[in-house]
Each structure stands twice: as C-alpha cells, then as structure tokens.
Design an enzyme around this catalytic site. Sequence first.
Site, PDB file in Angstrom:
ATOM      1  N   TRP A 357     -10.355 -26.021  33.661  1.00  0.00           N
ATOM      2  CA  TRP A 357     -10.871 -24.953  33.690  1.00  0.00           C
ATOM      3  C   TRP A 357     -11.096 -24.046  32.153  1.00  0.00           C
ATOM      4  O   TRP A 357     -11.763 -22.752  31.716  1.00  0.00           O
ATOM      5  CB  TRP A 357     -10.641 -23.568  34.065  1.00  0.00           C
ATOM      6  CG  TRP A 357      -9.047 -22.979  33.600  1.00  0.00           C
ATOM      7  CD1 TRP A 357      -7.750 -24.824  33.006  1.00  0.00           C
ATOM      8  CD2 TRP A 357      -8.114 -21.661  33.184  1.00  0.00           C
ATOM      9  NE1 TRP A 357      -6.689 -23.849  32.531  1.00  0.00           N
ATOM     10  CE2 TRP A 357      -7.118 -22.406  32.706  1.00  0.00           C
ATOM     11  CE3 TRP A 357      -7.918 -20.953  33.323  1.00  0.00           C
ATOM     12  CZ2 TRP A 357      -6.753 -21.381  31.547  1.00  0.00           C
ATOM     13  CZ3 TRP A 357      -7.812 -19.613  33.169  1.00  0.00           C
ATOM     14  CH2 TRP A 357      -7.072 -19.981  32.433  1.00  0.00           C
ATOM     15  N   GLU A 487       1.621 -23.255  33.554  1.00  0.00           N
ATOM     16  CA  GLU A 487       2.007 -24.216  34.380  1.00  0.00           C
ATOM     17  C   GLU A 487       4.147 -23.809  34.267  1.00  0.00           C
ATOM     18  O   GLU A 487       4.488 -25.436  34.780  1.00  0.00           O
ATOM     19  CB  GLU A 487       1.784 -25.009  34.433  1.00  0.00           C
ATOM     20  CG  GLU A 487      -0.408 -24.463  33.940  1.00  0.00           C
ATOM     21  CD  GLU A 487      -1.298 -26.030  33.459  1.00  0.00           C
ATOM     22  OE1 GLU A 487      -0.182 -27.151  32.957  1.00  0.00           O
ATOM     23  OE2 GLU A 487      -2.232 -26.484  34.111  1.00  0.00           O
ATOM     24  N   LYS A 599       4.865 -20.168  29.667  1.00  0.00           N
ATOM     25  CA  LYS A 599       3.214 -21.187  28.886  1.00  0.00           C
ATOM     26  C   LYS A 599       2.557 -20.504  27.718  1.00  0.00           C
ATOM     27  O   LYS A 599       2.160 -20.848  26.846  1.00  0.00           O
ATOM     28  CB  LYS A 599       3.480 -22.209  30.357  1.00  0.00           C
ATOM     29  CG  LYS A 599       2.292 -23.344  29.470  1.00  0.00           C
ATOM     30  CD  LYS A 599       1.849 -24.526  30.516  1.00  0.00           C
ATOM     31  CE  LYS A 599       1.250 -25.592  29.643  1.00  0.00           C
ATOM     32  NZ  LYS A 599       0.839 -26.876  30.043  1.00  0.00           N
ATOM     33  N   GLN A 600       1.696 -19.864  28.752  1.00  0.00           N
ATOM     34  CA  GLN A 600       0.557 -19.201  28.401  1.00  0.00           C
ATOM     35  C   GLN A 600       0.267 -17.711  28.600  1.00  0.00           C
ATOM     36  O   GLN A 600       0.603 -17.979  30.018  1.00  0.00           O
ATOM     37  CB  GLN A 600      -0.194 -20.367  28.358  1.00  0.00           C
ATOM     38  CG  GLN A 600      -0.971 -20.524  30.294  1.00  0.00           C
ATOM     39  CD  GLN A 600      -1.516 -22.281  30.190  1.00  0.00           C
ATOM     40  OE1 GLN A 600      -1.271 -22.727  30.372  1.00  0.00           O
ATOM     41  NE2 GLN A 600      -2.992 -22.415  29.440  1.00  0.00           N
TER      42      GLN A 600
END
Length: 774
Positions: A357, A487, A599-600
């Site tokens: 993605w 994630e 994480k992000q």
Amino acid sequence: MKGYIKHDEWRISEEGFHPDLQEVSESVFSIGNGYMGQRANFEERYSGQSLQGSYFAGVYYPDKTRVGWWKNGYPATFAKVINSTNWIGIDVTVNGTALDLATCHVREFRRVLDLRDGVLTRTLIATLPDGIKIAVETRRFVSMARPQIGALRYRVTPLAGDATITLTPYLDGDVSNRNSNHGEKFWDEVERFQQPHYALLTVKTNQLDVHVATAMTYQIASDHQLVDTAPTMAERDKYVAQTVTVKACKGAAVTIDKLVAGVTSRDHAPGTLAMTAHDLVCAANAAGFDELLAEQRAAWAAKWRDGDIVIEGDTAAQQGIRYAIFQLNQTYTGQDERLNIGPKGFTGEKYGGGTYWDTEAYCLPFYLATAPSAIARQLLLYRYRHLQKAKDNARQLGISRGALYPMVTMNGEECHNEWEITFEEIHRNAAIAYAIYKYVNDTGDQEYLDDYGLEVLIELSRFWAERVNYSEAKKGFVILGVTGPNEYENNVNNNWYTNRMAAWTLDYTLRVIAELQARAPERWSALSTRILWDEREAERWRQISAGMYYPIDEERRLFLQQDGFLDKEIIPASQLPPEELPLHQHWSWDRILRSCFIKQADVLQGLFFLGDQYDLDTKRRHFDFYEPLTVHESSLSPCVHSILACELGYGDKAYELYLRTARLDLDDYNNDTKDGCHITSMAGTWMALVYGFGGYRVRSGRVCLNPSLPTRWQSYAFKVLFRGARLCVTVRKNGVSISNEAEREIPICVYDRNYTLAGGSVLTIDLETGKERT
Ligand code: BGC
C-alpha cells in the site's frame, strides 16, 4: 546512527574504507534506472561481508511459502525479486596476486555517488598481501537513456614499479538470494557464447521460465593505447569470462571499459533475447563509455529540472531530500505498466521487491507532482490490470463480491503469509481508492476515471459492503478482525481508520457513479451492464456509510484507534527506556500487542488523507493524544506526523520528525539499511517537505500553498508539475514567491487567498502579512 556519509549538497560520499559497514554502503550507493538496479558491490572479488545484488524490475521468483502452521487462505508462494546475473564483475590480479580489498591494506578509499547523474565512483590505494601497491579508480552507471545498458570503467595503476596486470571481465549467472528458502538456487543456464571481446550468457529461472540474457563487450587501454592482445576465454555452467594480460609501467594506468546489455523475456520472446542483447550492447559499444555518460547526464538533468528541491542553510537536510528524489527516480520511471515500487527498490532483498500500500499512500504524490501525469497513471493502471486477481483474492478469503487487493504482490496475487497482515490488513484497499481520488483530483483525468478507476472503485466498495456486518449491540455497521496501519495491534475490531476509509470509499464511489450517470449515461449503462450492477447496491452502500460505527470517546472527543483502546495503560513513548527501543527488537510480540504504543500513523493517517473534512481543532486533539504514544518504528511514520505538525503550527516537532525521515538511510537510523534503503518512505520525506512545510495541495482544480519555513533554514524551493505546468515555489524568511513557468495562467491559492498566476509571471507574498507584495 552511523554518521559516516559526508554532508554534501549533491554527492553521497564515504571517505575511508569501512569493511564493517560494507553492506550498508552497498545499499546506500545503489544505482538503478527503473528497469534494472545494482547494489554498490565491488567489481573485483571481495571476500569480506557483502550482499550481492543485481536486479531486473519484475524478474521475480515464486519461492515456496514455508510455514509450520498453515492457515487456509495463505498463498502458496512468496514472490521475490531475485538477484540476477552479476554483470559488474572484473577479476583483477597484479603480478599473479588477486586483488581483494578484504586482504589488502587500503588507503585513501573514497566512494561517491553523484546525485546529479547517477554515476558511482570509487578511488583507493591498495597494498596487496605481497606488498605491491596499486591505485584503483572505478566509475559505473546504469543508463537512464538506454535502460538495458550498464556501463563501467575500471582503472588500475601500479604505483611502486612495473607490474603484470590481468583483467577478467565476466558474466556470472550462478548467483543466489540471501533470503531464498533453504539456500535454493533460482537460475539455470540456457546458453553461453563467446568470441574475443564479446560474451553472452542467457539464464532462466527454474520456475516461471523467465529468461535473462546479458551480453558484454569491453575495451582495454594501457597508458591510453588500446590493448589488442587476444583474450583467454574461460567458461563453465552459467559463467563466461575473458582474461587479458597487460604489462603496465609504474604510474601508467590500465583501463577497461565494460559495457553490458541485459534483456529479459518479460519484453522479448526468449528466442530473440540473445540477438537483442547483442544488438543493444554493440550499439552501446559504438557510442562508447563517454558518449553513454553524456546521455546519462542529460537524462538526469531533465529529472532534476522538474523535480529538484533546494534547501539553503542546512546541508544535511539538502542532501537528505535530494537523495530521496534521486532514489525515487531511479526506482520507478513509469515506462512499464507492469512494474511498481518495492519498499526497497533495487537496493536490497527485504520485502521481496513486492508492491505494498506504500505505493498508493506514500509514493503516488511524488510522481504526481514531479513527472507528467502519465507516470502516476501507470501506477493506477497496475492495479486496474490486477482487478480480476484481487477479486479472486477476495473469494479465497470467503467474500463473494468485490475485490481485495493483496497486501504484497508482484503479479496481482497475494504473496505474503502472516495471517494478521494477509487476511486482516485490509485497509490497503482504502489506499487504492484514495489514490484514485487523489490522481483524478490533482490531474483532472476524467477519462481514466471513466475507463478504469470507477470499475476498481466499485469492486472495492463491493468488498467493503460485504466485509462489514451489522451489529445489533452497537446499532451500526462494524468491521471486525482487522489490523490497521498500526501493525502493533492485530485482530482488532473497528479500527477507526479502516471504518472511516471504508465509508469514505463507498461515498466517493457513489459520487463518481452519480456524476457519470449525469454526464455520460450511455457509458454508465455499458459499465453497469458489464459489472452486473444492481441498483440496490447503491442503497445498501448509503446505509452502510451512514450507519458505520466508529469507536469514539465522547468525553475526550477522540476517535479511538479501535474498540477498547482506552482500556490500555496509556503511557507516553518518551517514558520508554531507550535501551528497549525499537520495541519490535526488544519486546515480545504479546507485550507489544497489549501496550498502547503505536508503530505508525493510524487515526492520524485518516486525518491526513481526509484532511479537508476535519478542522484544525480536531486534528490538534488527535495529534496531541496519539503522537506521544507513537514510536515511529515504521519508516512511513514520521513523515505523516511531520505534515500534520506543520499544519498545526508545531514547527519544532515538524522539523524533528522531518529530519528523522530525511536521513533515515544516510545515517542508518534504524540500523537496518544493510537490508536495503527505505525507498517508499523517501516519498514520505518528499511529502513532508512539499505537503508539510510547503502546505501544497490541489483543491477544486487550484494549487493551494500554505508554506512555513523551518527556523534553521534560510530558504527552500521546490517545483511541482500541475496539469502540465511547472510552478516553482521559493520560501524565504521574508516571503514566498511562486513562478509559473508555463505559458497559460494557473489558478492558485496562497494562505487561503486566491490568485490567477499568468503564464511566465511571478507572485510574491509577504510572510508577515500573508498578502501579495507589490
Ligand atoms: C509497515 C507497513 C508497510 C511495510 C512496507 C511495514 O513495516 O508497517 O505499513 O507497508 O512496512 O514498507
């Protein structure tokens, strides 16, 4: 952080020989041209630590998926772009001793990658084990002007006395991948052929039957005189080599120009490959190294003309952004609609070279704004061509209608096998819908939307319509069992980002359908018949979108990352002991999943994509809550946060996060550059500058800018191509100027004021007042 790459505006340079960092340098100094790429391995044999990597885009191997615990729905194979014939190799001996830097005393080692032209050079002085001293100079590039051509010039000069030098240029197809299962080899020989000064090797993969033919020619000169002696030829399975012996006087250089053409059965019938490679290398040979170099410079100059960013007052940041632009251009050129952008490009094996993605969410904006729109269009057509396979993928997961694009793919099929990602990270579908919206919004390419984009949108929407279920308990549509962009959470219910983007996809698709029905009913009629459209679908999509459930904390007025997020112990990441970072290397997965650490960008990714639908106050509330919990352990993370921080006026935070993304590989921040560079995050670096500091967006067919200047910088300037017109934006301490290099006028908006910028004119805005300076 290694810090051994010198700060320089245009060059990436390493001074001194660092065998311990050799694999990092091999990644950082990689070269490519969209068609093929090459890690910065040495030409001569090297027995030290090294990851050999010569890659052809799209030449991949379906390695068998091997997992202990098989889950129904896993793909049978894991596709990986494979290390192909080593074409750079030249064995060197001096007075009978092989040159191998791992066994030499090396001085004055310098490796430079010039970002202006993509030429990699290396100079050094080596004392061989038997005391012979030589100087070595090398130069190589893969041609931007002739994609199949690689060229190198290798020069050896004996320094302490006369010497007998042998040079053995070779092609070696007996190569492997480090990440292959159980050390399996992928290549078999098809054909080898040699005559003096010419050699050809054709190999094929033992799965999929992909053929690669590589042809080489070379010329050797001693003290600038062409050496005419007949070479000695050697060959074995998957290997051809020719040795030329030269007696060189002290101080007189022996130079070999080796030119190579690589062609594959992706582009030509296998039976014609040898001849094609021959003809291409002969044409290159007729041009010669210097002419090829001149072409290379011209091709790169054109790329820089459209896409350069200039930062004054911060060499480290300047180098970082130019490096990012350089890598993105050498990874993807948009010439081949079957290709896409792997997270590591041509710089390493990690992530198998597959498409993620990342392309839609991070890379597309770069190509949209720095290259003609046909290039970005290719990225979208790539997904269009994989639509049937995405439908098959959805069926495999038990969804009867619509398409689920793979999380990782080479050819449209899923090739990743972690259940929490393969089955659950379905938000990737939303990024594809968003990319279609973004492309059409920025380019105005209605034709693409009618012919391709809408069909993809409909299948994506059909997927969401079936993937949701109505929850009586929540009185709304829910999406269960997903992994969001963060994630560090798996199998959660109602990830806000996924639910929001699913509803947005349904709305957008309905809008596009309505628009087509009104504008070109006959086209809609043809499409709707072809895709077996049922008007009741639209009604259901409306219901789902209107009734979508979102996890929200009313008291804090927060969109929650997922159901139950606030059950976690909320601790700022700043309280994590530095020695426990990165978490994924120090904590068990179980501990990560239970923690609040992100994480992000996840909720914030949604607020970035749908930025025009949320006010600053909402963005601030969410940034202030989520960013402190974020460990930024995906390279894709800092850039999105930096962009939002800019919007919120958090200048220092924006700058800190920008730097974290901009020099990620040059300084090996995450200690993993040896596996390859983070190419897709480099597109994030570009966005952090142009979308973040520059505040660039396209709204209602108008270029909008909202620039701010990091305090450490004197100025910065970037270019964007908007619908064929190049705009140059320069931001200085006292003002912003925008020049329109096109002949036609361009509607723009700066600091919320609209202007019409006549062709060839410059608009200057005062930074203090935000108004036009006259
Ligand atoms: C990120 C994903 C990304 C992948 C490839 C992972 O670490 O979490 O969002 O798609 O890397 O770049």
